[in-house]
Design a protein around this motif. Structure first.
Motif, short mmCIF file in Angstrom:
data_model
loop_
_atom_site.label_atom_id
_atom_site.label_comp_id
_atom_site.label_asym_id
_atom_site.label_seq_id
_atom_site.Cartn_x
_atom_site.Cartn_y
_atom_site.Cartn_z
N GLY A 64 0.74 -1.25 0.00
CA GLY A 64 0.00 0.00 0.00
C GLY A 64 0.77 1.30 0.00
O GLY A 64 0.17 2.36 0.13
N LYS A 119 0.35 -4.22 -4.27
CA LYS A 119 -0.57 -5.21 -3.71
C LYS A 119 0.10 -6.19 -2.77
O LYS A 119 -0.58 -6.97 -2.09
CB LYS A 119 -1.25 -5.98 -4.85
N MET A 135 -3.05 1.41 4.32
CA MET A 135 -4.21 1.35 3.44
C MET A 135 -5.14 2.51 3.77
O MET A 135 -4.73 3.49 4.40
CB MET A 135 -4.90 -0.01 3.61
N THR A 184 -8.53 1.81 5.05
CA THR A 184 -9.47 1.41 6.09
C THR A 184 -8.84 0.33 6.97
O THR A 184 -7.94 -0.39 6.54
CB THR A 184 -10.78 0.85 5.49
N GLU A 220 -10.34 -2.37 7.81
CA GLU A 220 -10.67 -3.66 7.21
C GLU A 220 -9.62 -4.06 6.17
O GLU A 220 -9.24 -5.23 6.07
CB GLU A 220 -12.06 -3.59 6.56
N GLN A 221 -9.13 -3.09 5.40
CA GLN A 221 -8.08 -3.38 4.42
C GLN A 221 -6.78 -3.79 5.12
O GLN A 221 -6.03 -4.63 4.60
CB GLN A 221 -7.84 -2.17 3.53
N GLN A 251 -7.24 -7.36 6.13
CA GLN A 251 -7.12 -8.22 4.95
C GLN A 251 -5.66 -8.39 4.55
O GLN A 251 -5.24 -9.48 4.15
CB GLN A 251 -7.91 -7.62 3.78
#
Length: 288
Positions: free
Chosen positions: A71, A108, A270, A272, A274-275, A278
């Motif tokens: 990121g 990524k 990132m 968020t 949540e990202q 992940q």
């Protein structure tokens, strides 16, 4: 129009045996600006390793230190010493050595580490790593690593200054490092001790984030005395006047902020939480 000064944060064991400092983020200088703290957006972190004189034949193997990122981009400055970069892009590239710079897009997902050893003539090791944020739509881009030797970086003799253009442009020179963010990075060195006559550097007016980090020696900027390890936050100035001790070195970095949602967790940056979760799951499961 203003300049204000902040200190650094000592960090331990970034590279064992070296003297390590974090210019930002600190309690005084964070990514997001608010009513009390200055913001560094699009710059995430600046770590200063050394300058340290190492024992004879000092070196570290990165085989056991491979770690993941996602990121953001890194710019690694090898002022003194050597780095054989190891990563999962699996491309052969020259070692980083004295004066070289590396740009890495974690994109990524990438895992990397490296073999470090000091300059063979002086036993000195001196490095900086700068993290630069990427916009939301590029955070899952393809990762890459690019190395640039000292010969590929333009030098400008400017009054009592030597300026190396790492990224962006100054006068008629353009640096080799091109990030997703609109930034300028200049590495400056005072050629002689200068307490009477100052040297002027014009600032990039389209960049609202302007930071100057002193790496070695003493530097006075617009009558603000600054020591090694201190950072100046510069606001609404057209140029700055500098004088200082011989061989004083500094980084002048500036950029256009993204003004996007920001979430960080360990080696991932990132938009968020949540990202971030992940990214940890993907790294653990071997996605990258």
């Amino acid at each position: 129009m203003s300049i204000f000064k902040v200190g650094n944060q000592r960090i331990d064991n970034l590279i064992p045996g070296t003297c390590d400092k974090r210019a930002f983020p600190t309690s005084e200088l964070t990514y997001k600006a608010d009513s009390h703290l200055a913001g560094t957006d699009p710059f995430i972190m600046l770590d200063h390793i050394g300058p340290s004189t190492m024992p004879n034949n000092w070196g570290l193997s990165g085989d056991q230190g491979i770690h993941p990122h996602r990121g953001f981009e890194t710019i690694t400055f090898m002022f003194k010493g050597n780095l054989h970069h190891l990563d999962t892009v699996f491309e052969e590239r020259p070692f980083l050595t004295n004066g070289a710079v590396q740009q890495m897009n974690a994109g990524k997902g990438i895992r990397h580490g490296g073999d470090f050893w000091a300059d063979k003539e002086t036993n000195e090791f001196h490095e900086v790593q700068l993290w630069v944020n990427t916009p939301a739509h590029e955070k899952m881009s393809e990762p890459y690593v690019r190395n640039y030797s000292a010969k590929q970086i333009s030098n400008i003799k400017h009054d009592n200054l030597k300026l190396r253009v790492i990224s962006g442009s100054y006068q008629d020179q353009t640096g080799p490092v091109r990030t997703f963010a609109d930034i300028r990075v200049l590495h400056g060195s005072m050629l002689e001790s200068s307490q009477q006559e100052s040297s002027a550097i014009k600032l990039e007016q389209k960049h609202s984030s302007q930071l100057l980090f002193v790496m070695t020696g003493k530097l006075t900027v617009n009558n603000v005395p600054t020591m090694a390890g201190e950072t100046l936050v510069i606001k609404d100035l057209l140029e700055i006047d500098l004088n200082g001790s011989q061989n004083c070195q500094f980084l002048l970095i500036s950029g256009v902020p993204w003004h996007e949602d920001f979430a960080s967790g360990g080696p991932f940056v990132m938009n968020t939480k949540e990202q971030i979760r992940q990214a940890f799951d993907d790294a653990k499961s071997g996605v990258f």
